[in-house]
Scaffold this motif. Sequence first.
Motif, PDB file in Angstrom:
ATOM      1  N   THR A 101      -6.079  21.638 -24.863  1.00 62.47           N
ATOM      2  CA  THR A 101      -5.207  22.017 -25.562  1.00 62.47           C
ATOM      3  C   THR A 101      -4.526  23.347 -25.993  1.00 62.47           C
ATOM      4  N   GLY A 102      -5.480  23.767 -25.809  1.00 62.15           N
ATOM      5  CA  GLY A 102      -5.555  25.751 -26.259  1.00 62.15           C
ATOM      6  C   GLY A 102      -5.110  25.312 -27.476  1.00 62.15           C
ATOM      7  N   SER A 103      -5.905  24.177 -28.690  1.00 56.07           N
ATOM      8  CA  SER A 103      -6.338  24.595 -29.948  1.00 56.07           C
ATOM      9  C   SER A 103      -8.369  24.250 -30.129  1.00 56.07           C
ATOM     10  N   GLU A 104      -8.870  25.031 -31.678  1.00 52.26           N
ATOM     11  CA  GLU A 104      -9.695  24.796 -31.556  1.00 52.26           C
ATOM     12  C   GLU A 104      -9.920  23.090 -32.815  1.00 52.26           C
ATOM     13  N   ALA A 105      -8.937  22.622 -33.010  1.00 47.67           N
ATOM     14  CA  ALA A 105      -8.309  22.054 -33.861  1.00 47.67           C
ATOM     15  C   ALA A 105      -9.693  20.333 -33.931  1.00 47.67           C
ATOM     16  N   TRP A 106      -9.723  20.437 -32.665  1.00 48.36           N
ATOM     17  CA  TRP A 106     -10.270  18.705 -31.958  1.00 48.36           C
ATOM     18  C   TRP A 106     -11.657  19.449 -31.749  1.00 48.36           C
ATOM     19  N   TYR A 107     -13.035  18.227 -31.867  1.00 52.31           N
ATOM     20  CA  TYR A 107     -14.247  18.291 -31.630  1.00 52.31           C
ATOM     21  C   TYR A 107     -14.584  17.637 -30.647  1.00 52.31           C
ATOM     22  N   GLY A 108     -13.559  17.009 -29.438  1.00 53.63           N
ATOM     23  CA  GLY A 108     -13.460  16.402 -28.077  1.00 53.63           C
ATOM     24  C   GLY A 108     -12.841  15.201 -27.639  1.00 53.63           C
ATOM     25  N   GLY A 109     -12.687  14.196 -26.810  1.00 50.81           N
ATOM     26  CA  GLY A 109     -11.927  13.600 -27.046  1.00 50.81           C
ATOM     27  C   GLY A 109     -12.087  12.745 -25.612  1.00 50.81           C
ATOM     28  N   PHE A 110     -10.936  12.585 -24.768  1.00 53.84           N
ATOM     29  CA  PHE A 110     -11.013  12.091 -23.300  1.00 53.84           C
ATOM     30  C   PHE A 110      -9.628  12.102 -22.504  1.00 53.84           C
ATOM     31  N   TRP A 111      -9.166  12.237 -21.219  1.00 56.08           N
ATOM     32  CA  TRP A 111      -8.185  11.557 -20.918  1.00 56.08           C
ATOM     33  C   TRP A 111      -8.444  10.802 -20.186  1.00 56.08           C
ATOM     34  N   ASN A 112      -6.854  10.569 -19.823  1.00 54.06           N
ATOM     35  CA  ASN A 112      -6.743   9.503 -18.623  1.00 54.06           C
ATOM     36  C   ASN A 112      -5.782  10.249 -17.790  1.00 54.06           C
ATOM     37  N   ARG A 113      -6.498  10.444 -16.287  1.00 45.70           N
ATOM     38  CA  ARG A 113      -5.875  11.596 -15.541  1.00 45.70           C
ATOM     39  C   ARG A 113      -4.600  10.742 -14.860  1.00 45.70           C
ATOM     40  N   SER A 114      -3.401   9.607 -14.707  1.00 43.90           N
ATOM     41  CA  SER A 114      -3.100   8.644 -14.618  1.00 43.90           C
ATOM     42  C   SER A 114      -1.646   8.979 -16.105  1.00 43.90           C
ATOM     43  N   GLY A 115      -2.097   9.339 -16.978  1.00 45.01           N
ATOM     44  CA  GLY A 115      -0.592   9.189 -17.563  1.00 45.01           C
ATOM     45  C   GLY A 115       0.387  11.127 -17.144  1.00 45.01           C
ATOM     46  N   GLY A 116       0.776  10.950 -18.755  1.00 39.64           N
ATOM     47  CA  GLY A 116       1.949  12.038 -18.230  1.00 39.64           C
ATOM     48  C   GLY A 116       3.544  11.544 -19.506  1.00 39.64           C
ATOM     49  N   HIS A 117       4.107  12.093 -19.503  1.00 37.02           N
ATOM     50  CA  HIS A 117       5.632  12.182 -19.912  1.00 37.02           C
ATOM     51  C   HIS A 117       6.329  11.738 -19.287  1.00 37.02           C
ATOM     52  N   ILE A 118       7.800  11.645 -19.906  1.00 42.05           N
ATOM     53  CA  ILE A 118       9.458  11.739 -19.267  1.00 42.05           C
ATOM     54  C   ILE A 118      10.029  11.613 -20.337  1.00 42.05           C
ATOM     55  N   ASN A 119      11.442  11.929 -19.967  1.00 45.51           N
ATOM     56  CA  ASN A 119      12.432  11.445 -20.558  1.00 45.51           C
ATOM     57  C   ASN A 119      12.985  10.472 -20.844  1.00 45.51           C
ATOM     58  N   PRO A 120      12.625   9.421 -21.838  1.00 41.45           N
ATOM     59  CA  PRO A 120      12.769   8.165 -22.010  1.00 41.45           C
ATOM     60  C   PRO A 120      14.448   7.803 -21.916  1.00 41.45           C
ATOM     61  N   LEU A 121      15.795   8.859 -22.036  1.00 41.65           N
ATOM     62  CA  LEU A 121      16.412   7.962 -21.843  1.00 41.65           C
ATOM     63  C   LEU A 121      17.136   8.252 -20.155  1.00 41.65           C
TER      64      LEU A 121
END
Length: 442
Positions: free
Chosen positions: A169-189
Amino acid sequence: MSSSASVTWPPSLWAATAPAGPVLPALEGEVQADVVVIGAGFTGLSTAIHLREAGVEVTVVEAAEPGWGASGRNNGQVIPTLAGHDPSAMVARHGEAGERFNAVLRDSAQYLFDTVRKYDIAAEAEQAGWVQPVHSPGRFRLAEQRVREWSTIDAPVELLDRATTAQMTGSEAWYGGFWNRSGGHINPLALARGLAEVALKRGAVIFARSPVASMTRQGDRWRVKTARGSVTARALVLATNAYTDEFESGLAPEIAAEVVPVLSWQMATQPISDNIAKTIIPGRQAMSDTHRELYFARWDARNRLVTGGAAVFPGAGGTNLRGPVAERLKRLWPQLGEVSFDYVWSGYVGMTPDDVLKPQVPGYPRIHQLGPNGFGWVGCNGRAVALSISLGRELALATQGVPLRTLGLPLSQLKAQPMRGLIRKIAPLALPLYRSLDAREI
């Protein structure tokens, strides 16, 4: 809005950057089809494409333009989970149908990106994964539970310790987490408009600027009426979600009554320089954390951070968010310096709180059989981008007579939300409650 009225697009980042959509006629006169779809968002357009690929005649009737509603206004994060519910909860609720739904949901992000690649849709798609950091040490147990549950059904998930989360994330704000490799993002319109072009090229008929006033069963056919025309069809799919009663209150009152439209505000920064951008979510994953007052961000194709929040006061809109959200971004990533936003816009999220006394707890999607060969769903609860594309496939199969016992469509009984109007009005005032709950350790 009459069928001949023009459509005003909200001045969003997506409206400013997406390729132009197709030029479409309004519905006038009597039309016959095998299947009629109400709504040209992700669900409706996906349904139409799958029907045409199967050689089925389909007509889509849209109140505004493809992507005008939630499909074109959201953050564009492609997340293959439900908000607040893990696979075991869906199985406990729906049994074997819940298991089939979990498989659809598990694969939904991959299916969306595969669809974009298959049809070469210019949607600024980045399948970089989706990260959910946890915002307190105790909430790391949530990440462990989610990884355990999704791993059981073979989802591509991985637990992240604090150091790895900071690196991703580039941030020290969080304490761990998880990720899903199949996700991502798009321009929805851009995705919505691209799906509309694909549907048209395959022979679907799409009418725009044609709000549906009613849908009725007449004999063995469905009849969908607008101000200037109608469509009669063997089968029907209602794909209007949070906008079901936005144009016509009488369209499907029982469906509209079980979903609470809640405004979600999106904000896009000015373009960030490359040297700073490479230190903030350097892998360009989509990110949304475990706050109820959700902290979320993703990059767009022009190095803008796209984030958002919830307005505190009804009617205040996004004007009361610029300062607080800018301060939040600077807390998470001090290297940003001063933050300004070029775009602020909003759209409805279709919420289905299952406990009216706990409207802050996301509910489940509601999938309905509306009558013979009639289907629909509402209740994205903020996670519809990936899911809606896959549900379009399942709904298309259902209209073709594929047995429901083989599909990922766990049917629900209609359940109106008590005090829906009141919840809709006071929803923005829940923000102090969210902050209180977020501050509590678990």
